[in-house]
Structures are given as structure tokens and as C-alpha cells.
Design a protein around this motif. Structure first.
Motif, PDB file in Angstrom:
ATOM      1  N   GLN A  66       0.849  -1.190   0.000  1.00 39.42           N
ATOM      2  CA  GLN A  66       0.000   0.000   0.000  1.00 39.42           C
ATOM      3  C   GLN A  66       0.885   1.240   0.000  1.00 39.42           C
ATOM      4  N   VAL A  67       0.816   2.003  -1.080  1.00 40.55           N
ATOM      5  CA  VAL A  67       1.638   3.202  -1.206  1.00 40.55           C
ATOM      6  C   VAL A  67       0.738   4.427  -1.128  1.00 40.55           C
ATOM      7  N   GLY A  68       0.950   5.251  -0.119  1.00 40.33           N
ATOM      8  CA  GLY A  68       0.150   6.453   0.044  1.00 40.33           C
ATOM      9  C   GLY A  68      -1.202   6.157   0.668  1.00 40.33           C
ATOM     10  N   LEU A  69      -2.003   7.210   0.798  1.00 43.15           N
ATOM     11  CA  LEU A  69      -3.341   7.062   1.365  1.00 43.15           C
ATOM     12  C   LEU A  69      -4.269   6.431   0.335  1.00 43.15           C
ATOM     13  N   PRO A  70      -5.205   5.584   0.769  1.00 40.25           N
ATOM     14  CA  PRO A  70      -6.167   5.005  -0.184  1.00 40.25           C
ATOM     15  C   PRO A  70      -7.028   6.101  -0.807  1.00 40.25           C
ATOM     16  N   ASN A  71      -7.320   5.962  -2.091  1.00 43.06           N
ATOM     17  CA  ASN A  71      -8.174   6.950  -2.750  1.00 43.06           C
ATOM     18  C   ASN A  71      -9.472   6.295  -3.210  1.00 43.06           C
ATOM     19  N   VAL A  72     -10.562   7.034  -3.045  1.00 40.97           N
ATOM     20  CA  VAL A  72     -11.893   6.564  -3.410  1.00 40.97           C
ATOM     21  C   VAL A  72     -12.641   7.710  -4.074  1.00 40.97           C
ATOM     22  N   MET A  73     -13.747   7.384  -4.721  1.00 37.94           N
ATOM     23  CA  MET A  73     -14.642   8.406  -5.254  1.00 37.94           C
ATOM     24  C   MET A  73     -15.773   8.599  -4.254  1.00 37.94           C
ATOM     25  N   VAL A  74     -16.123   9.866  -4.007  1.00 39.53           N
ATOM     26  CA  VAL A  74     -17.176  10.186  -3.044  1.00 39.53           C
ATOM     27  C   VAL A  74     -18.174  11.143  -3.687  1.00 39.53           C
ATOM     28  N   THR A  75     -19.374  11.168  -3.145  1.00 41.09           N
ATOM     29  CA  THR A  75     -20.419  12.076  -3.606  1.00 41.09           C
ATOM     30  C   THR A  75     -20.538  13.226  -2.625  1.00 41.09           C
ATOM     31  N   LEU A  76     -20.451  14.451  -3.131  1.00 45.31           N
ATOM     32  CA  LEU A  76     -20.547  15.627  -2.270  1.00 45.31           C
ATOM     33  C   LEU A  76     -21.970  15.795  -1.750  1.00 45.31           C
ATOM     34  N   THR A  77     -22.084  16.132  -0.467  1.00 50.19           N
ATOM     35  CA  THR A  77     -23.396  16.426   0.110  1.00 50.19           C
ATOM     36  C   THR A  77     -23.629  17.925   0.238  1.00 50.19           C
ATOM     37  N   GLU A  78     -22.563  18.695   0.002  1.00 53.50           N
ATOM     38  CA  GLU A  78     -22.659  20.150   0.060  1.00 53.50           C
ATOM     39  C   GLU A  78     -21.854  20.748  -1.084  1.00 53.50           C
ATOM     40  N   GLU A  79     -22.120  22.017  -1.382  1.00 54.00           N
ATOM     41  CA  GLU A  79     -21.363  22.717  -2.423  1.00 54.00           C
ATOM     42  C   GLU A  79     -19.907  22.849  -2.001  1.00 54.00           C
ATOM     43  N   ALA A  80     -18.992  22.713  -2.957  1.00 59.44           N
ATOM     44  CA  ALA A  80     -17.559  22.904  -2.705  1.00 59.44           C
ATOM     45  C   ALA A  80     -17.034  23.941  -3.680  1.00 59.44           C
ATOM     46  N   LEU A  81     -16.366  24.957  -3.148  1.00 59.97           N
ATOM     47  CA  LEU A  81     -15.844  26.039  -3.986  1.00 59.97           C
ATOM     48  C   LEU A  81     -14.423  25.722  -4.417  1.00 59.97           C
ATOM     49  N   PRO A  82     -14.138  25.733  -5.726  1.00 57.61           N
ATOM     50  CA  PRO A  82     -12.773  25.454  -6.202  1.00 57.61           C
ATOM     51  C   PRO A  82     -11.862  26.655  -6.011  1.00 57.61           C
ATOM     52  N   ALA A  83     -10.567  26.379  -5.938  1.00 58.86           N
ATOM     53  CA  ALA A  83      -9.558  27.431  -5.837  1.00 58.86           C
ATOM     54  C   ALA A  83      -8.867  27.581  -7.188  1.00 58.86           C
ATOM     55  N   ASP A  84      -7.791  28.391  -7.224  1.00 55.94           N
ATOM     56  CA  ASP A  84      -7.060  28.588  -8.479  1.00 55.94           C
ATOM     57  C   ASP A  84      -6.036  27.483  -8.716  1.00 55.94           C
ATOM     58  N   ARG A  85      -5.872  26.581  -7.742  1.00 56.48           N
ATOM     59  CA  ARG A  85      -5.006  25.405  -7.873  1.00 56.48           C
ATOM     60  C   ARG A  85      -5.767  24.179  -7.389  1.00 56.48           C
ATOM     61  N   VAL A  86      -5.200  23.007  -7.622  1.00 57.24           N
ATOM     62  CA  VAL A  86      -5.817  21.797  -7.080  1.00 57.24           C
ATOM     63  C   VAL A  86      -5.818  21.927  -5.554  1.00 57.24           C
ATOM     64  N   GLU A  87      -7.002  21.833  -4.972  1.00 58.13           N
ATOM     65  CA  GLU A  87      -7.100  22.024  -3.522  1.00 58.13           C
ATOM     66  C   GLU A  87      -7.422  20.704  -2.838  1.00 58.13           C
ATOM     67  N   TYR A  88      -6.674  20.425  -1.767  1.00 59.04           N
ATOM     68  CA  TYR A  88      -6.907  19.239  -0.954  1.00 59.04           C
ATOM     69  C   TYR A  88      -7.659  19.694   0.295  1.00 59.04           C
ATOM     70  N   GLN A  89      -8.978  19.720   0.174  1.00 57.07           N
ATOM     71  CA  GLN A  89      -9.807  20.203   1.268  1.00 57.07           C
ATOM     72  C   GLN A  89      -9.945  19.124   2.340  1.00 57.07           C
ATOM     73  N   ARG A  90      -9.786  19.521   3.594  1.00 53.52           N
ATOM     74  CA  ARG A  90      -9.976  18.589   4.673  1.00 53.52           C
ATOM     75  C   ARG A  90     -11.468  18.314   4.809  1.00 53.52           C
ATOM     76  N   GLY A  91     -11.831  17.042   4.726  1.00 51.67           N
ATOM     77  CA  GLY A  91     -13.247  16.708   4.683  1.00 51.67           C
ATOM     78  C   GLY A  91     -13.605  15.530   5.550  1.00 51.67           C
TER      79      GLY A  91
END
Length: 416
Positions: free
Chosen positions: A327-352
Motif C-alpha cells: 500500500q503506497v500512500g493514502l487510499p483513494n476513493v470516489m465520493v459524492t458531495l453532500t454540500e457545495e464545494a468552492l474550487p480554488a485557483d489550484r488543485v485544492e486538498y480540502q480537509r473533509g
């Protein structure tokens, strides 16, 4: 493009991970005993050299019998206990009292549970009409066959693995040596947590945060402390750590300020190669990846949130690759947002916070204000929501990638 421009070119997270993977060095292996093996990464395949169990055994307390014997009356020859063997042979009309885990005596091919019997003097009455061959018997080799691969190289050794190794007689195993890591906090504004900050000063949180994050990894922390905010002294300390460690983690000193000495020291050193030092990422734009002949340097941002995010996304996978973990790195999955998420000008790793619904769907929402200075955004967070830049907000119901810091929990509705 000049060397300076190439080093300073912002790398996407994907590009940075590719560079890191290409330049990660594996650590050597060593042998350790079972008492020191927990949490280590196995460096060899474990192959069974004998069957397990090595003998057919009873799975319950009862009587060892010959299944084909139709008589309900059996004379009891004696008792077969666990850890013992007997020369007494079971034939028609005879049986042996047997305990759980005891070897099946010669001639016997089944075990009748004690609750299906009744004692009468030196005989036992079998009340079970159909006794099948192999009933309540654990066959030789049923758990482990000779030549079977039991544990693969790259496995993190846990309690079950240690128990299995002990059961097959392996008292030492080959594992990857634990990388030695130093943590240097930089900045003359830093004071120890027990001190009262003066004007313009702050308590050092980063080295304690990073040490806690490293605690779950198979590494050895060799040194931590606040580095001197003087270029000559800082370079001497950095050289000392590079000479003895596999990884040197620094926090702060890699941005664009005049006193960002880590950046200047690394760039001026002829024996250190800088692969990159800027990321197309939020939080964590100033992040340096460099290497000396023997050590890897990660210059993390001084902002605590940025330091944590870049550690999880980039440093953790390198540690896993260094020790050869599956296992290399944190596991990644696809999730469905339950609330609106605002994008930034770069790829943002939002704590969720990711949870799982009653139907098994993974749903997520950001954990409050995502300011890079807000360390509290990690409290109760169990994932990073990867929010790519775009003009429109991400709406509830859209799917995004998430990196899991810890497993998701059931949504509150599922407990009602």
C-alpha cells in the motif's frame, strides 16, 4: 528554460508524484525477531515448509471412533489429551475419550461430541445415528499446505502475521530497515510549546505534528528540534542530519522570503540536486524535493496545514515506496458531495469528512473553513477532498476523488 526556471516551475500533484516515484531509493533489508517485527514491512515471501496442522486433530471434546462401526455401544480404551500421543488403536466396538486439539488416535476417523453420548460403566452409548468420516476432525494440512505462500513481501506485519509466523516456527524474518528521519523546524519566530511567545513569536507545532504523523509509519525518528535561524549554523545542522539520515524533513524556509535559508542552502549546494520546489496545489505551494548522494530532503511549508497536507500527499508515499510496502500512500476513493464545494485557483486538498450511507454510498463534505492557517480543519476530518480548479462551484451530488486519512464511518442516520 534555465535551471532555476525549471526548478521553480510549478508541478501538478500528479507530476510531482511521478518524479518522486522515479527517484525514491529503497532502503536495505535486515533480519528481526518476532518481538520486533510488528509494524515492519516484510522483505521476503513466507513459504510453508510443512503442513499445518501437522496431524489430524479433534475440533471438540468427545469420543474418537470408527465411523463405519454401527454399534451404539463402545468400550472406552482410555483418554487422548492435547499434546499427547497414544499407541492405543480404535477398532470396531472401541473408542477413546478425546479432548479438543488432541491428535486423532490410530484407527479413528471421526469424533462424536460428548453431548451426543452417555457413559455406562466402562462403555459409552453413542446416540448419534449417522457418524461421518472426518466428522469434527481437522485434517492434516487443512490450514496450511507445504509450498503455500503464506505472506507476501511488502506486507505490513500485524498481530495475525506474527501469530502465523510463530505457528510455523519462523522466529526471524527479513524486513526493510526503518528509514531514519530528522525533523527540523525553522524560523526565529518559533518558541517551544511550554514557552510564552513574545511579540511576533509563535509556538512550534509542526515538528510535533510531523512526529505524530510519522508514528504510524515504519520509520525511526533520529532527531527533532528547532533549527538555528542563521544560515551558517543551519547549514551545519542540515549537513549533519544528511550524513546520518535517510530523510530530512524541514518545515519553513522554502518560500520566497529573504530569510528562507533552506531554499538558498539547497540551491547553492553543488552536491544536492533539487528536483522541484513549487506545487500547483493548495495548501502547500512551496514544497521542495531534493536529494544528496545518500539522503532525501523534503522542504515542507511552514504553515501547519500545508505541512500536514504535503506530508500526507507526497512524503507518506515515498516512505512506503522506500520500504517496499504494498500500500503506497493514502487510499483513494470516489465520493459524492453532500454540500457545495468552492474550487480554488489550484488543485485544492480540502480537509473533509467521508461517511458511508446505509446503501453503501460514500458521501463527503468539507470540514468547515479551509484557510491554510486553520489547523482545526483537521479535527474530525478523515479525508482530503481533491477539488480541481474550474469556473463553477462543485454542487451537491457531484463526485470527486478523496484520499482517506482514516476509514469512513456510518452516517448518523444509520444509527437511528
Amino acid at each position: 528554460m534555465s535551471e532555476q526556471q525549471e526548478i521553480d516551475r510549478m508541478r501538478t500533484p500528479e507530476e510531482a508524484l511521478t518524479i518522486l516515484q522515479a527517484h525514491t531509493r529503497r532502503v536495505p533489508t535486515e533480519f528481526v525477531g518476532l518481538s520486533s517485527a510488528h509494524g515492519r514491512i516484510l522483505a521476503e515471501d513466507i513459504i510453508a515448509t510443512e503442513p499445518y496442522p501437522t496431524f489430524p486433530a479433534s475440533t471438540m471434546d468427545g469420543y474418537a471412533v470408527l465411523a463405519a462401526d454401527a454399534s451404539p455401544w463402545r468400550e472406552v480404551l482410555g483418554t487422548q489429551n492435547a499434546g499427547e500421543t497414544t499407541d492405543l488403536e480404535v477398532t470396531e466396538g472401541y473408542c477413546l475419550r478425546i479432548m479438543t486439539g488432541a491428535p486423532l488416535p490410530p484407527g479413528a476417523d471421526a469424533v462424536v461430541p460428548v453431548e451426543a453420548t452417555e457413559l455406562a460403566d466402562d462403555h459409552v452409548v453413542i446416540h448419534q445415528e449417522d457418524v461421518r468420516v472426518g466428522q469434527n476432525v481437522r485434517p492434516q494440512g487443512i490450514d496450511i499446505a507445504v509450498g503455500q505462500k503464506l505472506i507476501g513481501a511488502g506486507t505490513r506485519i500485524g498481530a495475525a502475521e506474527i501469530g502465523l509466523l510463530a505457528s510455523i516456527g519462523r522466529t526471524s524474518i527479513s524486513v526493510s530497515r526503518m528509514p531514519r528521519v530528522s525533523i527540523l523546524s525553522t524560523g526565529d519566530e518559533l518558541v517551544e510549546p511550554e514557552e510564552t511567545p513574545g511579540p511576533g513569536q509563535i509556538r512550534d507545532a509542526n515538528r510535533f505534528t510531523l512526529a505524530a504523523m510519522l508514528a504510524s509509519e515504519p520509520v525511526e525518528i533520529s532527531w527533532t528540534g528547532i533549527a538555528p535561524d542563521n544560515r551558517e549554523a543551519l547549514e551545519a545542522l542540515l549537513r549533519e542530519r544528511l550524513a546520518s539520515d535517510d530523510i530530512v524533513l524541514t518545515s519553513g524556509g522554502v518560500s520566497m522570503g529573504e530569510k528562507d535559508y533552506i531554499k538558498a542552502i539547497l540551491f547553492d549546494a553543488e552536491d544536492i540536486h533539487i528536483h522541484f520546489r513549487r506545487l500547483y496545489m493548495k495548501p502547500g505551494k512551496p514544497f521542495t524535493f531534493a536529494q544528496s548522494e545518500t539522503a532525501t530532503i523534503f522542504g515542507l511549508p511552514g504553515n501547519p496545514v500545508s505541512a500536514m497536507a504535503t506530508f500526507d500527499v507526497f512524503v507518506r508515499p515515498v516512505i512506503h515506496q522506500m520500504v517496499g510496502a504494498h500500500q503506497v500512500g493514502l487510499p483513494n476513493v470516489m465520493v459524492t458531495l453532500t454540500e457545495e464545494a468552492l474550487p480554488a485557483d489550484r488543485v485544492e486538498y480540502q480537509r473533509g469528512i467521508v461517511s458511508v450511507t446505509a446503501s453503501g454510498e460514500l458521501v463527503a463534505h468539507a470540514n468547515g473553513d479551509q484557510r491554510s492557517s486553520r489547523l482545526a480543519s483537521y479535527i474530525n476530518a478523515n479525508a482530503y477532498l481533491v477539488i480541481a480548479p474550474r469556473e463553477m462551484p462543485y454542487l451537491a451530488g457531484e463526485s470527486v476523488e478523496a484520499l482517506l486519512i482514516s476509514p469512513p464511518e456510518l452516517t448518523r442516520d444509520n444509527h437511528s
